[in-house]
Design a protein around this motif. Structure first.
Motif, PDB file in Angstrom:
ATOM      1  N   ILE A 188      20.619  29.711  -8.014  1.00 51.22           N
ATOM      2  CA  ILE A 188      21.658  28.956  -7.309  1.00 51.22           C
ATOM      3  C   ILE A 188      23.070  29.513  -7.535  1.00 51.22           C
ATOM      4  O   ILE A 188      23.812  29.689  -6.564  1.00 51.22           O
ATOM      5  N   PRO A 189      23.493  29.841  -8.765  1.00 49.22           N
ATOM      6  CA  PRO A 189      24.863  30.384  -8.915  1.00 49.22           C
ATOM      7  C   PRO A 189      25.082  31.671  -8.107  1.00 49.22           C
ATOM      8  O   PRO A 189      26.101  31.820  -7.428  1.00 49.22           O
ATOM      9  N   THR A 199      33.679  24.316   4.982  1.00 50.71           N
ATOM     10  CA  THR A 199      32.475  23.619   4.530  1.00 50.71           C
ATOM     11  C   THR A 199      31.347  23.769   5.540  1.00 50.71           C
ATOM     12  O   THR A 199      30.193  24.038   5.162  1.00 50.71           O
ATOM     13  N   VAL A 208      26.592  33.098  -0.400  1.00 53.68           N
ATOM     14  CA  VAL A 208      26.853  32.228   0.747  1.00 53.68           C
ATOM     15  C   VAL A 208      28.354  32.145   1.014  1.00 53.68           C
ATOM     16  O   VAL A 208      28.801  32.216   2.162  1.00 53.68           O
ATOM     17  N   HIS A 209      29.136  32.022  -0.044  1.00 49.64           N
ATOM     18  CA  HIS A 209      30.593  31.941   0.109  1.00 49.64           C
ATOM     19  C   HIS A 209      31.128  33.230   0.743  1.00 49.64           C
ATOM     20  O   HIS A 209      31.981  33.183   1.640  1.00 49.64           O
ATOM     21  N   GLU A 220      23.348  32.615  -5.481  1.00 48.15           N
ATOM     22  CA  GLU A 220      23.233  32.244  -4.069  1.00 48.15           C
ATOM     23  C   GLU A 220      24.549  31.675  -3.547  1.00 48.15           C
ATOM     24  O   GLU A 220      24.980  31.990  -2.438  1.00 48.15           O
ATOM     25  N   GLU A 221      25.195  30.834  -4.345  1.00 47.55           N
ATOM     26  CA  GLU A 221      26.475  30.250  -3.921  1.00 47.55           C
ATOM     27  C   GLU A 221      27.520  31.332  -3.680  1.00 47.55           C
ATOM     28  O   GLU A 221      28.288  31.256  -2.722  1.00 47.55           O
ATOM     29  N   HIS A 248      23.948  28.467   4.362  1.00 46.82           N
ATOM     30  CA  HIS A 248      22.838  27.944   3.556  1.00 46.82           C
ATOM     31  C   HIS A 248      21.626  27.661   4.438  1.00 46.82           C
ATOM     32  O   HIS A 248      20.494  28.011   4.077  1.00 46.82           O
ATOM     33  N   HIS A 292      29.999  27.289   5.412  1.00 43.08           N
ATOM     34  CA  HIS A 292      29.254  27.452   4.168  1.00 43.08           C
ATOM     35  C   HIS A 292      27.854  26.840   4.307  1.00 43.08           C
ATOM     36  O   HIS A 292      26.850  27.475   3.979  1.00 43.08           O
ATOM     37  N   GLU A 293      27.796  25.628   4.816  1.00 47.26           N
ATOM     38  CA  GLU A 293      26.507  24.944   4.963  1.00 47.26           C
ATOM     39  C   GLU A 293      25.640  25.604   6.033  1.00 47.26           C
ATOM     40  O   GLU A 293      24.415  25.640   5.897  1.00 47.26           O
TER      41      GLU A 293
END
Length: 94
Positions: A22-23, A4, A29-30, A25-26, A11, A7-8
């Motif tokens: 956003i989808p 977590t 990022v993951h 981007e996630e 971001h 991940h943050e």
């Protein structure tokens, strides 16, 4: 928790994105968090032990979905790096 936080942190480095992205981007990022937390050498050592993402995740102290993201994001040179440490798994199935 490491997953977590990583991940943050990704971001925070990437900054804000439009709501409609956003989808995507996630996913990006993951994948970057997976790359940051799972060095290819350690991944090879863990995969030499087991091909089960849950076992590998436990060994690397990350989540199984992060292991999957790391494996899906392998480049050709990284794939080649993992070839020898995992050879015995291919031989056992032959």
């Amino acid at each position: 928790m490491r997953t977590t936080l990583a991940h943050e942190a990704v971001h925070a480095r990437r900054g804000p994105c439009p709501r409609w992205l956003i989808p995507r981007e996630e996913l990006a990022v993951h994948a970057q968090a997976a790359r940051a937390l799972i060095p290819i050498g350690r991944l090879g050592e863990a995969l030499a032990w087991s091909l089960d993402p849950r076992v590998v995740a436990d060994e690397l102290e990350v989540t199984p979905d992060l292991v999957d993201a790391r494996l899906q994001g392998l480049g050709p040179d990284e794939y080649a790096t993992l070839w020898n440490p995992t050879a015995h798994h291919r031989q056992a199935g032959a």
